[in-house]
Write a protein that holds these residues in place. Sequence first.
Motif, PDB file in Angstrom:
ATOM      1  N   LYS A 125     -71.765  64.238  28.220  1.00  0.00           N
ATOM      2  CA  LYS A 125     -72.092  63.007  27.489  1.00  0.00           C
ATOM      3  C   LYS A 125     -73.380  63.161  26.691  1.00  0.00           C
ATOM      4  N   SER A 126     -74.388  63.755  27.291  1.00  0.00           N
ATOM      5  CA  SER A 126     -75.655  63.816  26.558  1.00  0.00           C
ATOM      6  C   SER A 126     -75.572  64.834  25.425  1.00  0.00           C
ATOM      7  N   LEU A 128     -73.063  65.271  23.595  1.00  0.00           N
ATOM      8  CA  LEU A 128     -72.285  64.664  22.514  1.00  0.00           C
ATOM      9  C   LEU A 128     -72.904  63.367  21.988  1.00  0.00           C
ATOM     10  N   ALA A 129     -74.111  63.051  22.457  1.00  0.00           N
ATOM     11  CA  ALA A 129     -74.700  61.761  22.087  1.00  0.00           C
ATOM     12  C   ALA A 129     -74.858  61.605  20.579  1.00  0.00           C
ATOM     13  N   HIS A 131     -72.651  62.468  18.390  1.00  0.00           N
ATOM     14  CA  HIS A 131     -71.335  62.392  17.739  1.00  0.00           C
ATOM     15  C   HIS A 131     -70.777  60.987  17.879  1.00  0.00           C
ATOM     16  N   LEU A 132     -70.427  60.379  16.766  1.00  0.00           N
ATOM     17  CA  LEU A 132     -69.904  59.022  16.810  1.00  0.00           C
ATOM     18  C   LEU A 132     -68.381  59.035  16.795  1.00  0.00           C
ATOM     19  N   GLN A 138     -63.807  58.191  23.549  1.00  0.00           N
ATOM     20  CA  GLN A 138     -64.761  59.039  24.283  1.00  0.00           C
ATOM     21  C   GLN A 138     -64.346  59.352  25.715  1.00  0.00           C
ATOM     22  N   PRO A 139     -63.838  58.378  26.506  1.00  0.00           N
ATOM     23  CA  PRO A 139     -63.518  58.731  27.904  1.00  0.00           C
ATOM     24  C   PRO A 139     -62.498  59.863  27.980  1.00  0.00           C
ATOM     25  N   ILE A 142     -64.146  63.196  27.018  1.00  0.00           N
ATOM     26  CA  ILE A 142     -64.965  63.738  28.106  1.00  0.00           C
ATOM     27  C   ILE A 142     -64.043  64.416  29.124  1.00  0.00           C
TER      28      ILE A 142
ATOM     29  N   LEU B 670     -72.180  52.178  19.820  1.00  0.00           N
ATOM     30  CA  LEU B 670     -72.220  52.777  21.159  1.00  0.00           C
ATOM     31  C   LEU B 670     -72.030  54.290  21.069  1.00  0.00           C
ATOM     32  N   ARG B 671     -72.815  55.015  21.845  1.00  0.00           N
ATOM     33  CA  ARG B 671     -72.758  56.478  21.806  1.00  0.00           C
ATOM     34  C   ARG B 671     -72.119  57.040  23.072  1.00  0.00           C
ATOM     35  N   PHE B 672     -71.783  58.311  22.991  1.00  0.00           N
ATOM     36  CA  PHE B 672     -71.127  58.989  24.114  1.00  0.00           C
ATOM     37  C   PHE B 672     -71.848  58.770  25.441  1.00  0.00           C
ATOM     38  N   ASP B 673     -73.186  58.826  25.394  1.00  0.00           N
ATOM     39  CA  ASP B 673     -73.931  58.735  26.658  1.00  0.00           C
ATOM     40  C   ASP B 673     -74.055  57.292  27.144  1.00  0.00           C
ATOM     41  N   ILE B 675     -71.135  55.347  27.284  1.00  0.00           N
ATOM     42  CA  ILE B 675     -69.739  54.963  27.542  1.00  0.00           C
ATOM     43  C   ILE B 675     -69.511  54.743  29.041  1.00  0.00           C
ATOM     44  N   GLN B 677     -67.192  54.040  32.579  1.00  0.00           N
ATOM     45  CA  GLN B 677     -65.884  54.427  33.131  1.00  0.00           C
ATOM     46  C   GLN B 677     -64.908  53.321  32.778  1.00  0.00           C
TER      47      GLN B 677
END
Lengths: 156, 732
Positions: A125-126, A128-129, A131-132, A138-139, A142, B670-673, B675, B677
């Motif tokens: 996650k960090s 890819l922070a 990348h929008l 995203q889930p 990941i 909103l960013r990947f970090d 997100i 569950q």
Amino acid sequence: MKLAFTINGQEIEIDVDPDTPLLDVLRNDLELNGPKFGCGLAQCGACAVSIGGKSVRSCVTPVRAVAGRLVVTLEGLGTADAPHPLQQGFIDEQALQCGYCVNGVIITAAALLDRNPNPTEAEVKSELAGHLCRCGAQPRMIRAILRAASSAAGQK
Amino acid sequence: MKTSRRQFLQATGSLVVCFSLPGCAKQSASGAGTTALGNRILINWDGRVTVYPGKVELGQGIGTAIAQLVADGLSIDIGRISLADVDTDFSPNESYTYSSISIQQSGPAFARAAQIGRRHLLQRAASMLGADLLDVSSVDGQIVLRGKATNTSYWTLLREANTHDVVDVDDVAVDLQGDADVAVGNSIARLDIPDKVFALGSFIQDIRLPKMVHARIVCPPAERATIATYNVGTAESMSGVQKIIRDGNFVAVVAQREQQARLAANELSQSIEWHVAGDLPDAQHIHDWLSDTPSTVSNVVGGSAKPIGSGGEKHSATYTRPFHAHASIAPSMAIAFFRDGQLTIWSHAQGMYPLRTAIAHTLRMDVDKVRCIYKQSAGCYGHNGADDAACEAAAIALEFPNVPVRLQWERADEFAWEPYGSAMKIDVSADLDDDSMVTAWNYDVFSCAHTSRPRDAANAGNFIYAQHKANPLPIPAPRSIPQPAGGEDRNAVPLYEFAATNVVKHLASSMPIRVSSLRGLGAYANVFAIESFMDELAGARNVDPLGFRLAHLGDDRAKELLTKLADVSGWSTRPKGGTGIGWGLGFAQFKNLSSYVGVVFELTVAPSTGRIELRRAVAVCDAGKIVNPDGVVAQIEGGIIQSASWTIKECLQFSKNQITSRDWASYPILRFDEIPQIEVHLMQRSNHKSLGVGESAQGPTAAAIANAVSHACSQRIRNLPIKASAYDKIVS
Ligand code: FES
Ligand code: FES
């Protein structure tokens, strides 16, 4: 000006204004579809390509900066016949909605897995922070990346 | 451009099953030996089946769902099916792909057409084999006679017949026995995904036409800005520049290479001086503006615009949302090619036929001289800049004929010029009786319009180009979408059964900021308001908010969904309030007639900063009969994340003079970090009709987050985006 570099394993020489963004050269001159235009501002990650194994934003990289370097795009990572574990992982997890952001996400994830073959979810996650993804896939991405990491580990 | 017209007509030995959807114009199916417009399923002798849908793939998986239905109807493997992109030269006219109704509208029609096609082929097989129709069946196209495989297949039948048969579904009365669903109901892998992960040219951005040139527009700084001094500076002599186009306040540049166009456009925007109207409402008080500005007031539910009262304990609150951007990850673009009086446009807009009509009108061309071809871009989530880019590319192509012109909007163009989802204000009040039941409910929603599509000639004035050109078209008046779908009042009518309900909408008569449809339209803010207020009412009486909702619901499907949501989320185990960890609930049936979604959000609010961290969302969805479960789950997940982003991060920034959100730094998402569950559960409803899901999670998510924040730290936030403050935590 003539510039030489390696793109997806092939050495090429092109005659182009050296200030042209690498993204334009890849998309318009070399007709590659992987890297995408999203912002031109190094903010979204859609244009990422691998340069010497690092994920770099091609929209703000002048083509002169890759003279003599190894550039890899999504096309160069794998093909339908020989997919990269990440590409396979994205198919297996159905890890995209529109898929426009996927190029950058896979390129950055590939660089991460090269460096750290067994990342934690938090590390993914960090990494890819920057990348929008506007679709909210995203889930799944990941999961796809973690799956690719474990499948690659299984092959070794 | 998968199927050229010629290939299409040259197919040897084929069967075409045609039909039209209710409400869509019926087109001639079979001309003299041709299979012209209106074709839907082409079954070809070579074992390939091509589907010509009127709806477009927006990344929502509609293509795969339709392919699944056709595969089952024809009883063939889904791998044989490919989907044509919508093209006004040969696709049916189904207007726009929107409002999550694609599957609801087209699904049954496709399934039936495919079944009729199969019946037609089985009949042919029966007569060839001299058998009874009841004795033949088929497996993936192979004909089976009394349980035994034969040498005959759909494909050999078609090849031997060597004709182009057309079956017009509307003319055929067939009693269809429901064949077993094979692909339908299963999570078939999406057909478009492999090409996207291998970069095989799925997107409109991947179209590269011979001799194509690149264009950029020089956007005015704001709406209603006019050129004060037109000075092209050095742009004309810059390398590669082919033409600078000016028409009133519309300015564009065409160059050989993309970077040359970009640099020339930058030069032009520095050298042209604009007069800015400076007439945007005060961003700090936009919601006061919404309720004060002249508006059209109409009653949605209840007899009058006057509030009703019942004498119970009175509660009231006001909720707001800001303007939101669609903020597609890909800025809009289009390719246009004008030659010999014929204009061809490649676009990622949501409706090719309306686009064609509106562009033809704007450019004063005959509609039949304009062809629009769809190719997908990144997700759009409603009406964004796509239509405008198509119109502008077309206008440029007329000025620069004989070569294809590719117009690309920059990121700042998209942020500053796309039509946003409108800001809204909601005043709600309710009376509670001694049994904690609502006895009166008054609801007023204030908003700008939620549609401004250039849908036809009369609405072509919605194009930016049409407003900027020297002879501008009139800008259509704001339009309300009627109930039951509704626009600003979408989901303004609560699903809850109150003793008395009064709902009034106030549609602003002006649109100082461009607005149009964004995923869910008014439903996002209305559900946020209703579901926040329900929580407040439950809190006022100290009763469980989920039980409070159940007590007011009559709809059985809604009640079952909430009960299941309580179960799968572990609702009864939620922590007590004020500890920094919050659980919140939000629920709605989209448009009160589509799919039901309930969401429970779990989050934390940091006491020292008020920072919100989303931990987990659990959703339950009832979408009726489900064609592709994983597709539904994916859309709900995506909806939750996008809505969470709107809810805690997004707010369009503007000054008196102009929109100031122009990039991802001034419009963060909103960013990947960040997100959470996400877990999505589906209700099993195979006996109910399929319901669209694309927009159903937006409202419930917003409310669930607001309610969770309130639960975590006792801060009731009624203005979006939700920002909590530092607070003193209750030590548990
Ligand atoms: S296009 Fe390069 S980061 Fe967005
Ligand atoms: S999948 Fe659409 S932007 Fe990520």
